[in-house]
Write a protein that holds these residues in place. Structure first.
Motif, PDB file in Angstrom:
ATOM      1  N   UNK A   1       3.483   3.930   5.542  1.00  0.00           N
ATOM      2  CA  UNK A   1       2.753   3.373   4.420  1.00  0.00           C
ATOM      3  C   UNK A   1       1.654   2.465   4.937  1.00  0.00           C
ATOM      4  N   UNK A   2       0.414   2.846   4.587  1.00  0.00           N
ATOM      5  CA  UNK A   2      -0.741   1.987   4.860  1.00  0.00           C
ATOM      6  C   UNK A   2      -0.746   0.987   3.702  1.00  0.00           C
ATOM      7  N   UNK A   3      -0.520  -0.277   4.049  1.00  0.00           N
ATOM      8  CA  UNK A   3      -0.270  -1.280   3.005  1.00  0.00           C
ATOM      9  C   UNK A   3      -1.543  -1.759   2.310  1.00  0.00           C
ATOM     10  N   UNK A   4      -2.323  -0.814   1.862  1.00  0.00           N
ATOM     11  CA  UNK A   4      -3.478  -1.107   1.016  1.00  0.00           C
ATOM     12  C   UNK A   4      -3.493  -0.057  -0.089  1.00  0.00           C
ATOM     13  N   UNK A   5      -4.106  -0.413  -1.213  1.00  0.00           N
ATOM     14  CA  UNK A   5      -4.275   0.593  -2.259  1.00  0.00           C
ATOM     15  C   UNK A   5      -5.542   1.390  -1.947  1.00  0.00           C
ATOM     16  N   UNK A   6      -5.736   2.496  -2.637  1.00  0.00           N
ATOM     17  CA  UNK A   6      -6.880   3.363  -2.341  1.00  0.00           C
ATOM     18  C   UNK A   6      -8.230   2.641  -2.453  1.00  0.00           C
ATOM     19  N   UNK A   7      -8.463   1.830  -3.489  1.00  0.00           N
ATOM     20  CA  UNK A   7      -9.798   1.211  -3.552  1.00  0.00           C
ATOM     21  C   UNK A   7     -10.012   0.078  -2.560  1.00  0.00           C
ATOM     22  N   UNK A   8      -8.959  -0.392  -1.902  1.00  0.00           N
ATOM     23  CA  UNK A   8      -9.134  -1.560  -1.016  1.00  0.00           C
ATOM     24  C   UNK A   8      -9.961  -1.218   0.218  1.00  0.00           C
ATOM     25  N   UNK A   9     -10.833  -2.118   0.597  1.00  0.00           N
ATOM     26  CA  UNK A   9     -11.653  -1.960   1.791  1.00  0.00           C
ATOM     27  C   UNK A   9     -10.838  -2.395   3.015  1.00  0.00           C
ATOM     28  N   UNK A  10     -11.213  -1.897   4.190  1.00  0.00           N
ATOM     29  CA  UNK A  10     -10.447  -2.256   5.391  1.00  0.00           C
ATOM     30  C   UNK A  10     -10.426  -3.763   5.662  1.00  0.00           C
ATOM     31  N   UNK A  11     -11.503  -4.471   5.239  1.00  0.00           N
ATOM     32  CA  UNK A  11     -11.537  -5.906   5.551  1.00  0.00           C
ATOM     33  C   UNK A  11     -10.559  -6.704   4.673  1.00  0.00           C
ATOM     34  N   UNK A  12     -10.101  -6.124   3.576  1.00  0.00           N
ATOM     35  CA  UNK A  12      -9.143  -6.838   2.718  1.00  0.00           C
ATOM     36  C   UNK A  12      -7.779  -6.842   3.395  1.00  0.00           C
ATOM     37  N   UNK A  13      -7.116  -7.972   3.328  1.00  0.00           N
ATOM     38  CA  UNK A  13      -5.825  -8.095   3.994  1.00  0.00           C
ATOM     39  C   UNK A  13      -4.825  -7.085   3.433  1.00  0.00           C
ATOM     40  N   UNK A  14      -4.003  -6.535   4.324  1.00  0.00           N
ATOM     41  CA  UNK A  14      -2.955  -5.607   3.887  1.00  0.00           C
ATOM     42  C   UNK A  14      -1.943  -6.360   3.009  1.00  0.00           C
ATOM     43  N   UNK A  15      -1.378  -5.640   2.050  1.00  0.00           N
ATOM     44  CA  UNK A  15      -0.389  -6.231   1.130  1.00  0.00           C
ATOM     45  C   UNK A  15       0.998  -5.830   1.633  1.00  0.00           C
ATOM     46  N   UNK A  16       1.851  -6.805   1.856  1.00  0.00           N
ATOM     47  CA  UNK A  16       3.151  -6.429   2.445  1.00  0.00           C
ATOM     48  C   UNK A  16       4.318  -6.580   1.469  1.00  0.00           C
ATOM     49  N   UNK A  17       4.013  -7.030   0.229  1.00  0.00           N
ATOM     50  CA  UNK A  17       5.107  -7.341  -0.709  1.00  0.00           C
ATOM     51  C   UNK A  17       5.974  -6.130  -1.042  1.00  0.00           C
ATOM     52  N   UNK A  18       5.371  -4.934  -1.033  1.00  0.00           N
ATOM     53  CA  UNK A  18       6.155  -3.760  -1.458  1.00  0.00           C
ATOM     54  C   UNK A  18       6.954  -3.128  -0.304  1.00  0.00           C
ATOM     55  N   UNK A  19       6.707  -3.654   0.900  1.00  0.00           N
ATOM     56  CA  UNK A  19       7.298  -2.995   2.071  1.00  0.00           C
ATOM     57  C   UNK A  19       8.826  -2.924   2.044  1.00  0.00           C
ATOM     58  N   UNK A  20       9.458  -4.053   1.687  1.00  0.00           N
ATOM     59  CA  UNK A  20      10.931  -4.065   1.699  1.00  0.00           C
ATOM     60  C   UNK A  20      11.493  -2.980   0.788  1.00  0.00           C
TER      61      UNK A  20
END
Ligand code: FMN
Length: 412
Positions: free
Chosen positions: A206-225
């Motif tokens: 899982x690439x922890x970004x949504x589709x519209x997110x740009x690479x410079x935006x921090x990855x979101x890790x809340x859903x990982x668990x």
């Protein structure tokens, strides 16, 4: 690292993705020399760049005795209009059957179970796994229903994975996996992951970004668990991707979030010694990495345009040598500029075999130079340009073409 409760059996010739820190699939930046370098520095597995199923179908597979590689080549689509004497085969995919043995994952771009299976069968004997790209947000991928578009067609994505599992994974006994992005809501991500885990795949990244997110935006890790938990229930290994900078961090994050391993893209593109742990000495100086990269690129006779592009990623933009290397027109020149004297003779041979002519700029190089000049004029500063380019790569350099400064980047 988390232990999986229900285990999908590991295929005989395939991989166990658990406990691994791996090189991400990267168009242009994940060609053979980059993968071999990542393996040398400690990557456990390497993903090849996304290769569209239709471009693989119709290729001819050959062992190349000069480079000891397996090459998949085909005539370009316009070749029938050319005289047979000037028809030149394009190299679609090159792998190293011994140095990448058991470590290479072939990533496929697809929107159909039939073509995915047809293309995957061509490489199945030579790789440890097939991965489906369900995360590329770029129009060239999504317009064909591939990449991130598959996140919106989960039934199709699941049918592609199920077909690959049955017709390729089980037959050739290799792993089948998928690389996804996060969906807009936790519920949607959860439903998707549950569905994909039922297809028989053995790995999910899982690439922890949504589709519209740009690479410079921090990855979101809340859903990982939550994702890791579902994968664990289903016996599917889960790798995390997004803003992982080195192997130590990947292993730490895996522990923190209960995932099975980590995947590194941009940090490895800049310096693949990020796969060395601190105990092993950690990150190496760029000169050492560049020297090793050049040695590998020459050994496997990498496409010159791709090597030049990679040098632009590996060398700091402010280094005096960066400008000098940018002006080079051949392997020989670059070896001389970088004072790699023991490589010069080999470089001359490779230049000759690849038909690299120092005097003559190819049409593609001229076009790239022109584009780069305009891009630089707009930005005015080469170092600044490089960081901007990493955010928005141009279609030209996606095809591996181009002069060195201002190599545009792609975010997949
Ligand atoms: C140059 C470049 C090319 C990429 N090509 C691909 C690709 O072919 N397939 C894919 O699934 N992702 C691709 N990606 C996305 C990366 O695999 C990864 O998901 C993304 O960069 C986030 O990881 P990072 O934060 O470690 O960079 C690419 C990224 C970069 C920078």
């Amino acid at each position: 690292m988390a232990s999986t409760s229900k285990r999908v059996p590991i295929p005989k010739n395939g991989v166990d993705y658990r406990g691994k820190v791996v090189l991400a699939p990267m168009v242009r930046s994940g060609e053979l020399p980059s993968r071999l370098l990542a393996l040398k520095y400690g990557a456990d597995l390497v993903w090849g760049p996304e290769t569209v199923d239709r471009s693989m179908i119709g290729t001819t597979k050959r062992f190349n005795p000069t480079t000891s590689t397996i090459d998949f080549t085909r005539l370009p689509s316009n070749s029938s209009r050319l005289q047979p004497s000037v028809q030149k085969e394009s190299l679609i995919y090159r792998l190293h059957p011994t140095r990448e043995h058991g470590k290479l994952i072939f990533q496929i771009g697809t929107a159909s179970p039939e073509t995915a299976v047809e293309a995957a069968k061509l490489v199945a004997e030579d790789v440890a796994g097939i991965d489906v790209n369900a995360g590329c947000p770029k129009p060239f991928s999504t317009t064909g229903g591939m990449g991130a578009a598959l996140l919106q067609t989960p039934d199709l994505l699941a049918s592609i994975l199920a077909a690959l599992v049955k017709e390729v994974g089980e037959v050739y006994e290799i792993g089948i996996s998928v690389k996804i992005r996060l969906l807009e809501t936790v519920e949607k991500t959860e439903a998707l992951v549950r569905k994909l885990c039922k297809t028989g795949i053995t790995g999910l990244t899982v690439h922890c970004r949504t589709t519209p997110m740009r690479p410079r935006e921090r990855a979101i890790r809340e859903q990982l668990r939550m994702i890791a938990e579902i994968c664990r229930e289903e016996g599917v290994a889960c790798l995390m991707n997004g803003d992982v900078t080195d192997k130590d961090e990947a292993l730490q994050l895996a522990q923190d979030y209960g995932v099975d391993g980590g995947m590194i893209a941009t940090a490895a593109e800049a310096n693949s010694s990020c796969f060395r742990t601190k105990e092993e000495g950690g990150l190496l100086p760029w000169r050492e990495v560049v020297t090793e990269y050049m040695k590998t690129a020459l050994e496997v006779e990498n496409k010159w345009g791709n090597t030049k592009f990679l040098l632009s990623q590996l060398m700091p933009g402010k280094a005096e040598l960066f400008r000098k290397a940018a002006a080079c027109m051949s392997y020989r020149q670059v070896c001389e500029v970088l004072e790699l004297r023991d490589m010069v003779d080999l470089a001359k041979d490779v230049d000759e075999r690849l038909g690299i002519n120092e005097q003559k700029e190819t049409k593609a190089m001229k076009k790239a130079k022109h584009q780069n000049k305009s891009a630089q004029a707009a930005v005015g500063n080469m170092g600044k340009q490089r960081s901007i380019d990493k955010e928005s790569r141009s279609p030209l350099s996606e095809r591996g073409v181009g002069a060195m400064p201002a190599m545009p980047a792609m975010a997949v």
